[in-house]
Design an enzyme around this catalytic site. Sequence first.
Site, mmCIF file in Angstrom:
data_model
loop_
_atom_site.group_PDB
_atom_site.id
_atom_site.type_symbol
_atom_site.label_atom_id
_atom_site.label_comp_id
_atom_site.label_asym_id
_atom_site.label_seq_id
_atom_site.Cartn_x
_atom_site.Cartn_y
_atom_site.Cartn_z
ATOM 1 N N GLU A 182 -11.137 32.679 142.610
ATOM 2 C CA GLU A 182 -10.558 31.358 143.474
ATOM 3 C C GLU A 182 -10.610 30.321 142.781
ATOM 4 O OE1 GLU A 182 -13.658 31.418 146.549
ATOM 5 O OE2 GLU A 182 -13.283 33.635 147.168
ATOM 6 N N GLU A 211 -12.859 40.788 146.587
ATOM 7 C CA GLU A 211 -14.070 40.182 147.329
ATOM 8 C C GLU A 211 -13.595 40.330 148.960
ATOM 9 O OE1 GLU A 211 -15.557 36.632 145.806
ATOM 10 O OE2 GLU A 211 -16.075 36.025 147.732
#
Length: 813
Positions: free
Chosen positions: A410, A496
Amino acid sequence: MMEQQAKPVRITERMDNNWKFQLGDMEGASAEDFSDTGWRTLNLPHDWSVEGEFAIDHPAGGDGAYLPAGIGWYRKRFSIPGDWKEHNVSVRFDGVYMNSEVWINGCCLGKRPNGYVSFHYDLTPYLHWDGRSNTMAVRVDNSEQPNSRWYTGSGIYRHVWLIRAGRARIDHWGVCVTTPDVSETLAMAKVTTRIINELGESQYARLRSEIADADGNTLASKQTGAFLAGDTHDMTLELQINNPKLWSDVNPYMYTLKSTLWVGDRLTDETATPFGFRSISFDADRGFIINGQRVKLNGVCLHHDGGCVGAAVPDRVWERRLRLLKEMGCNAIRMSHNPPSSELLDLCDRMGFFVMDEAFDEWTHSKAKSGSMAYGYYKYFDEWWERDLTSMLHRDRNHPSIILWSVGNEIPEQSQSVGPEILKKLIEVCRREDATRPVTLACDNISADINAAAESFFELLDVVGYNYVNRWRGRTETLYAEDRLQYPRMKIIGSEHSTVRSTRADYRLRQPLIADTRKDEAAPWRNPPYYSGMIRAERLWKFTRMHDYVAGDFMWTGIDHLGEARWPNKNSSSGVLDMCGFPKDGYYFYQSQWTAEPMIHPFPHWNWEGCEGEIIPVLCYTNCDTVELFVNGKSYGVKSCEFPLQGMTKRYGHYDKHFIHATTSDLHLTWDVPYEPGRLEFVGTRDGIEVCAAEIATTGKPVRIEAAADSDQISADGMDVAHVTVRLLDDQGKLVRTSDCPVIVTVEGAGLLIGADNGNPESHESFKSNIRSTYGGMCLAIVQSDSQSGSIIVRVEAAGMEAAQTIIQTKQE
C-alpha cells in the site's frame, strides 16, 4: 595428497543465554565505561515491550498496542576457545527492533535502523583470545514513537548466532540453489557459491557440492575448483538427480545441499543448505502453477507477533499456529509487511505453505500511525533500502516455500510520478539477486476514486497484487472483471482482503444491519453482526474460486495481532484465529470451502437466559450437501447449499452427483429459532447419506476447570514450549461460553510461564501475570522449558471451582 578431514571447521552456536539487560539509555557513556552491576540477566530472544503494562498514554498509541517502547541496552561477556584463533569469527543477529548499534570490546561494529532484517558483523579483528573475556554491547533505540502501524516489539527479539569458519570460507548466505529444470523423472540443481578469501595470497580451492535426501543418502556429487585471486569468488556448478520428489504444499519434501571448501589438503569451510525441487510460474489465464499443476492460493496474511509472547516468538508457537491454519485448508502465507524469522520460513518449507515474502511497508513517504506521520522506515529508505532488500533476498532465496517477492505494501508512491522510478530499482535488485521468482506489490488504490494507482506503476510488476479490490463502487460486485477486460495479459493475485471479521465469543443480537457512514465511515466493517459479517467474504471467495486467472487470495488476517487498535481494544480482531490461536467462527467458513472432510460448525452459543421466545439467528458452516436442525428433538427443517453448482455432463439432463435443491445461494445455512433452553442438533448428509453431526446446548454454571496441554513432552532446551488451554466446564463437562472469571496459573518444576492470554481485545491484564480472566470460558497459558530434564507441573485454580492440573515432561535431546 589425501584430504585430511577432522573436526568440523564451521561451528554455529546460539548466543542467546546470559545477557545483561537494562531499560533506559546510558547518557554520556560509551559502550564500555559503565557498570552493568544490577542489570537484569535474561536469555534471548527478548521483547521488553510485551513485559509492560497497557496504558492509553504510551507514545506508541493503539498501533503499538498501547505498550511501552523506549531505549534498551544489552551486554554479554564471553570467551573464545583457543583453537578458534586461526579462524574467522562473526556474529549474526536475526532481528533487533530497531536502530541497533553493536560494539565488541569497545569497538563499534555498525548500526542497523531496520528492525526486521537479519545482519552480521565480523568480530575477528577485535576479539580477545587466550581465554580472555570479550564484551558485546547492543543499544536498541525504539524511542521515536509511533513508528509503525502495528505492534513491533522492542529489543533483540530473534536469535543471535556466533559463527566460526575458515579464513577461506563460504560467505554468509553465500549459497544460492535454483532448480531451473524439474520433472518427475529428472531434476537439475544449479548451485552458485560465493567464496571469501582472507588468506592473503592466491591459492587453489576446490568446492564440493553434494545433494542428500531426507534420510541423509547422497544422491549426486560434483566438484569444481578455482584460484582464489581476490577477496571474493563465485563458483557455479550443476547437479542432477533421477526421479526427484518434488516439493509442493501437499508433499513438502526437502533435500540438503552439502558444500565443502578445500584449500590444498585442508578443509576450510562446510555448510548445509536445505532446499526443494519445484517449478513455479504465474499465468495470466491459469493463475499459479506448481510443478505443472494449477493450484489456487488459499492464503492468509500474518504479522510477526505471537500474541502474549510479543515479538519474541518460540518456534513451537508458530508451529501450532501453522498447523491450525493447515487444518483450515490454508496453503499460503503473506508475511506482512516485513521479512519474518528464518525459523518461520523453515516451518513453511517443512509443512507445505506457499509464501509471499515482503520487504517494506514504507518507501519515501510516511503513513499515518496513531495520528502521527513523524517517524517510520521512510526516514531510512533512501540510504538503506538496497542493503535491506539484498539481505532479505540473500537470506531467504533458498526456501522452496517462497513463490513471490513483494517489495511494498500500500505504498503511497503507487499514484505518484516518482513511483515507477523507485519500483524499477527495487525490481532490478530482486532480479539481480534472484531471477527465479516474480515480483509483486500489494496495491490498495487500483481504480480508486482518489489517488488511483498509475498504470505505469502496476504494469511494471510481474504479478499485480490487489488489496481490497471490492472496496470501490461497482467493484464490490464485479471485482477483477473490469481489469481482466482492459489488461488481459495481467497476472493477478489478491494480496489482501477482509476475512469474516469477528471477536470470538461476541454475539450481539441487536446489532443494526444498516450503519450510518455519515457519522462513522469505519462502522460498516468494524463490528458486523455475527449473522451477516460473512457475506462479503463469501462473494469474494466465489469469484476467486471460479476464475482461474485470479491466482488466489491472502485474507486479512489469519491470526489476530497486537496493535492496529483503538482503546479500549489493544489488538486487531481481523483474524480467523484469535491471539490465543483459538478458532473463531470465520475459521470454519474457510474450512468448509477449503477442505473435503465432512464438517459442520454451528453457532452461536445457546445460553440466552431472559430471551425465551425471542428469535435467535442460528447458523452453520458446512461442506455437506444438506443439514437438518433439531431443537430439543423437533425438526426445524432441512437446509442445503451447493457451491460450485454442478452442471449437466455427458448428455442433457445428466448430473454426475445427486442433484441438490439449494435453499440459499450463500455459503452458509441459517435458521430463525425462537429461543428455548436445551439442545440443538445438526445432522449433515452427502449424497443422501448421513456423514457428520454437531450440536450446541444450553449449559449450566461452571463447576470445574479443565487444563489440557498440546504436548505432554517437550525438549529441555530452554526454548521449547507447551500450550495449556484452560476451559470452564459445567457439571456435564460442557464448555460454558458465557461465564468468565479470573484463574490463577501456577507453574512448578522444570519450566516457567512465559505468557497468558484470553483472546479478548479489551483485556488489559498483563501478559506476564499468572492471573488471567477467561473469555468465552477459555484462556491460554504458554509454558517454556528450562535446561533441565524433569517435570513441569501446571496447576489452574479459580474461586468456587474444582482445580485442574496437567504435567508436562521435559527431556534432553
